[in-house]
Write an enzyme that holds these catalytic residues in place. Sequence first.
Site, PDB file in Angstrom:
ATOM      1  N   HIS A 168       0.832  -1.217   0.000  1.00 23.36           N
ATOM      2  CA  HIS A 168       0.000   0.000   0.000  1.00 23.36           C
ATOM      3  C   HIS A 168       0.862   1.262   0.000  1.00 23.36           C
ATOM      4  O   HIS A 168       0.422   2.305   0.471  1.00 23.36           O
ATOM      5  CB  HIS A 168      -0.953   0.021   1.193  1.00 23.36           C
ATOM      6  CG  HIS A 168      -1.705  -1.265   1.387  1.00 23.36           C
ATOM      7  ND1 HIS A 168      -2.937  -1.502   0.815  1.00 23.36           N
ATOM      8  CD2 HIS A 168      -1.385  -2.393   2.072  1.00 23.36           C
ATOM      9  CE1 HIS A 168      -3.351  -2.722   1.150  1.00 23.36           C
ATOM     10  NE2 HIS A 168      -2.418  -3.289   1.913  1.00 23.36           N
ATOM     11  N   SER A 289      14.886  21.416 -16.246  1.00 20.65           N
ATOM     12  CA  SER A 289      13.695  22.200 -16.517  1.00 20.65           C
ATOM     13  C   SER A 289      14.100  23.482 -17.231  1.00 20.65           C
ATOM     14  O   SER A 289      15.174  24.022 -16.986  1.00 20.65           O
ATOM     15  CB  SER A 289      12.998  22.547 -15.194  1.00 20.65           C
ATOM     16  OG  SER A 289      12.213  23.718 -15.334  1.00 20.65           O
ATOM     17  N   LYS A 295      15.840  21.816 -10.977  1.00 20.35           N
ATOM     18  CA  LYS A 295      15.181  20.550 -11.283  1.00 20.35           C
ATOM     19  C   LYS A 295      16.085  19.537 -11.986  1.00 20.35           C
ATOM     20  O   LYS A 295      16.921  19.878 -12.813  1.00 20.35           O
ATOM     21  CB  LYS A 295      13.953  20.793 -12.187  1.00 20.35           C
ATOM     22  CG  LYS A 295      12.780  21.441 -11.518  1.00 20.35           C
ATOM     23  CD  LYS A 295      12.195  20.636 -10.356  1.00 20.35           C
ATOM     24  CE  LYS A 295      11.514  19.368 -10.814  1.00 20.35           C
ATOM     25  NZ  LYS A 295      10.256  19.633 -11.514  1.00 20.35           N
ATOM     26  N   GLU A 302       9.653   8.122 -16.525  1.00 19.80           N
ATOM     27  CA  GLU A 302       8.273   8.536 -16.813  1.00 19.80           C
ATOM     28  C   GLU A 302       7.822   8.019 -18.177  1.00 19.80           C
ATOM     29  O   GLU A 302       6.675   7.616 -18.360  1.00 19.80           O
ATOM     30  CB  GLU A 302       8.170  10.056 -16.762  1.00 19.80           C
ATOM     31  CG  GLU A 302       8.319  10.602 -15.360  1.00 19.80           C
ATOM     32  CD  GLU A 302       8.408  12.114 -15.346  1.00 19.80           C
ATOM     33  OE1 GLU A 302       7.515  12.742 -14.763  1.00 19.80           O
ATOM     34  OE2 GLU A 302       9.365  12.669 -15.909  1.00 19.80           O
TER      35      GLU A 302
END
Length: 475
Positions: A168, A289, A295, A302
Amino acid sequence: MLASNSALWLRSVADTLWHGRFEGGPTEALQALNDSLPFDQRMFTEDIAGSRAHLDMLASIGLMTDDERTAIAGALEQVEKELGDGSFVFAPSDEDIHTAVERRVTELAPAGAKLHTGRSRNDQVATDLRLWTRHALVETGDLVVALQRTLLARADDHAEAYLPGYTHLQQAMPVMLRHHLLAHGWALARDVDRLLDAHRRTNVSPLGAGALAGSSLPLDPDQTAAALGFAGRFENSMDAVSDRDFVADSLYALTMLGVHLSRIGEEMILWASQEFGFVTLDDGFSTGSSMMPQKKNPDIAELARGKAGRLVGHLTGLLVTLKGLPLTYNKDLQEDKEPLFDAFDTVRLTLLALDGMLSTLQFNVEVMAAQADSPYSVATDLAEYLVLAGMPFREAHAVVGELVRRALDGEGSLPELVARHAQLGEGALVLFEPGRGATGRVSPGSGGAAPVAEQRDRFAVQLERDTARLAELGS
Ligand code: ARG
């Protein structure tokens, strides 16, 4: 090399394969929709291999003289060279790769007009696609094994490391890092197995089935099957030209693999976050970024997660295309190639990038250990400590659960409460030693140090076995 302008080509009726029956030529709209050359030309090697096998078979049953056979074989060689080096000039009449190859062969050797004897594009395209898929399945399997080797190598880099295991997405029980990485490795082993399984069903020759019902000529499909290295030939010509199960099998194997890669990707995204901090990605395998200077983004992970959606779409799309199709060949079947090619291409790129990312990232083992050594992570082990002293597990669970609640309520730290407890006491404090929870488990296949060492060796053996299975099919 891509015939991207095919939609604009205007074709006269004389240019078509069916000019005997037709008076008028195809419209531009029909050609734009109908032509598959832009995407099926990547099967040219397979188309030529199929033509060679068919040519030899026609010669051996006496439908081609030695001279004709030699002339056509020479032309096929020339066409293969032209397609290979990009000098092949596509003609307006080239509707698909089969038409293009045959047209050029016949230009080079007039006897080429005999090459389509007893053959249809229906058995031809099925043959080409099976040959192409057979190769692509092995190539993909090799890339999966390479990724498994990376997982194993990274696991061995940190043989002592441990981290929380989650259910979980809540910290559950600590495990060795090797255990976690090999969990993904075993899922990939099933993917290799599925790719090999798809290979087995792909490896059947449809050549000789003709348009749908075979031929009145004494064709020898066993000969062509053997020449092309297939394990056998079709049993039923109608099934042979309409069967695209092997495309669906391959797409499912690729999709399941893609789903596994998406799960690895998702974990790396979490692990690279500031909140987890379990890994640091290499600069070469992350992006920045355009606006936020601080970043560092896990784009590869992804995309591994995102590309799985596209694969699910291809599998679903093909199944819908096949659903309800009457026997035998229907032009709908031309819709098999783009999803299949794209699925193989997508999985290939994802495997390569993910492999690079995993090879180069840094595991922050102290951060992992600090999280795993939270006193609460050994709660299950405390309950099992009581079980070893004879207490029923249900009761032990309640005892430890109560201590956890009291610790969370501020009555003292969990180790303090354990030390004071009548049945646990000082003796149980050993369980709180750093790494004890992760390393101490003993059951076979579990996340403890000893069973994981054994598992690691079994995994290495499986890897060698799969490498050999793939090499055997690839040769
Ligand atoms: N381009 C076609 C395909 O990809 C080849 C088979 C065409 N057969 C036919 N009867 N029109 O399926």
